[in-house]
Enzyme design. Sequence first.
Site, PDB file in Angstrom:
ATOM      1  N   ARG A 157       0.850  -1.182   0.000  1.00 48.94           N
ATOM      2  CA  ARG A 157       0.000   0.000   0.000  1.00 48.94           C
ATOM      3  C   ARG A 157       0.885   1.231   0.000  1.00 48.94           C
ATOM      4  O   ARG A 157       1.677   1.420   0.927  1.00 48.94           O
ATOM      5  CB  ARG A 157      -0.899  -0.038   1.242  1.00 48.94           C
ATOM      6  N   THR A 190      -0.554   7.608  -1.182  1.00 52.42           N
ATOM      7  CA  THR A 190      -1.902   7.511  -1.785  1.00 52.42           C
ATOM      8  C   THR A 190      -2.797   6.514  -1.064  1.00 52.42           C
ATOM      9  O   THR A 190      -4.005   6.546  -1.227  1.00 52.42           O
ATOM     10  CB  THR A 190      -1.803   7.054  -3.252  1.00 52.42           C
ATOM     11  N   ASP A 230       1.497  -2.269  11.870  1.00 51.01           N
ATOM     12  CA  ASP A 230       1.787  -2.824  10.541  1.00 51.01           C
ATOM     13  C   ASP A 230       2.085  -4.317  10.695  1.00 51.01           C
ATOM     14  O   ASP A 230       3.129  -4.708  11.222  1.00 51.01           O
ATOM     15  CB  ASP A 230       2.990  -2.092   9.938  1.00 51.01           C
ATOM     16  N   ASP A 236       5.461  -5.679   9.264  1.00 49.36           N
ATOM     17  CA  ASP A 236       6.632  -5.305  10.071  1.00 49.36           C
ATOM     18  C   ASP A 236       6.690  -6.138  11.348  1.00 49.36           C
ATOM     19  O   ASP A 236       7.777  -6.555  11.782  1.00 49.36           O
ATOM     20  CB  ASP A 236       6.573  -3.820  10.435  1.00 49.36           C
TER      21      ASP A 236
HETATM   22  C1  PRP Z   1      -0.907  -4.079   4.426  1.00 51.99           C
HETATM   23  C2  PRP Z   1      -1.731  -5.331   4.661  1.00 51.99           C
HETATM   24  C3  PRP Z   1      -2.617  -5.377   3.437  1.00 51.99           C
HETATM   25  C4  PRP Z   1      -2.876  -3.922   3.178  1.00 51.99           C
HETATM   26  C5  PRP Z   1      -4.206  -3.549   3.764  1.00 51.99           C
HETATM   27  O1  PRP Z   1       0.149  -4.355   3.585  1.00 51.99           O
HETATM   28  O2  PRP Z   1      -0.953  -6.479   4.837  1.00 51.99           O
HETATM   29  O3  PRP Z   1      -2.003  -5.990   2.321  1.00 51.99           O
HETATM   30  O4  PRP Z   1      -1.834  -3.179   3.827  1.00 51.99           O
HETATM   31  O5  PRP Z   1      -4.557  -2.256   3.432  1.00 51.99           O
HETATM   32  P1  PRP Z   1      -5.765  -1.916   2.478  1.00 51.99           P
HETATM   33  O6  PRP Z   1      -6.926  -2.777   2.881  1.00 51.99           O
HETATM   34  O7  PRP Z   1      -6.003  -0.458   2.781  1.00 51.99           O
HETATM   35  O8  PRP Z   1      -5.337  -2.150   1.052  1.00 51.99           O
HETATM   36  P2  PRP Z   1       1.433  -3.403   3.483  1.00 51.99           P
HETATM   37  O9  PRP Z   1       1.244  -2.333   2.455  1.00 51.99           O
HETATM   38  O10 PRP Z   1       1.791  -2.911   4.861  1.00 51.99           O
HETATM   39  O11 PRP Z   1       2.543  -4.364   2.894  1.00 51.99           O
HETATM   40  P3  PRP Z   1       3.347  -5.554   3.600  1.00 51.99           P
HETATM   41  O12 PRP Z   1       2.409  -6.721   3.672  1.00 51.99           O
HETATM   42  O13 PRP Z   1       4.475  -5.786   2.668  1.00 51.99           O
HETATM   43  O14 PRP Z   1       3.799  -5.102   4.970  1.00 51.99           O
END
Ligand code: PRP
Length: 211
Positions: free
Chosen positions: A106, A110, A202, A205
């Site tokens: 994500r 944005t 997160d 993380d």
């Molecule tokens: C997080 C989570 C989802 C997403 C959820 O991933 O694991 O994939 O955000 O958000 P949304 O419903 O608003 O789309 P992240 O971007 O932190 O990536 P990662 O899994 O690599 O930590």
Amino acid sequence: MNSLEKVTEIKHPVIARDLTILRDKATKTDVFRLALGRISTILAYHALMNIPLREKPVQTPIQETTGYEIDADIVVIPILRAGLGLVDAITNFVPDARVGHLGMYRDEVTKKPVDYYVNIPNGIENALVLVVDPMLATGGSACDAIAFLKSKGAENIRFTCLISAPEGIEKLQTEHPDVPIITAAIDQKLNDDKFIVPGLGDAGDRIFGTT
Ligand code: PRP
């Protein structure tokens, strides 16, 4: 096969206890992973509810009786990277399940999902496809992932997550009303940064120790 509730929020004392461990910002990676593993097992049990079986005779020490084996092609699709934390629980139950990967993060500004990797097994049109990701926040990642899988022919999809926001559930149900959602918790809301409140931070993380 998708005769599940549209949204299943699993209520269980073990989940309540383990969610507390996961939410606690003082929880270290090792304890976090153990709690996630336990909850993932319960999520996987529910995600596999009502899957087809075929009869298979079995000879007990006493007599022959009717047994069963799974009569479905199960494909697990973790949304990278945090979704990896939910895969083992499903493959423990279904050791021959195939695993595809969808790399998506994500964007921090944005808040929209960005694709970076795709590796999906052949034949998903006839499979039960279990999309897994610990977090359903805005729902953008889950909706994009599911739309992509449908474009590749998937017709029978279930989405499993640890924690969800009402906003993400609404978006996913609106865009993909055929996809049941299995979650361990529906939290209060998203904050201004689109993080789940109270949430657990997160997930990626915390699972991988990258904070
Ligand atoms: C997080 C989570 C989802 C997403 C959820 O991933 O694991 O994939 O955000 O958000 P949304 O419903 O608003 O789309 P992240 O971007 O932190 O990536 P990662 O899994 O690599 O930590």
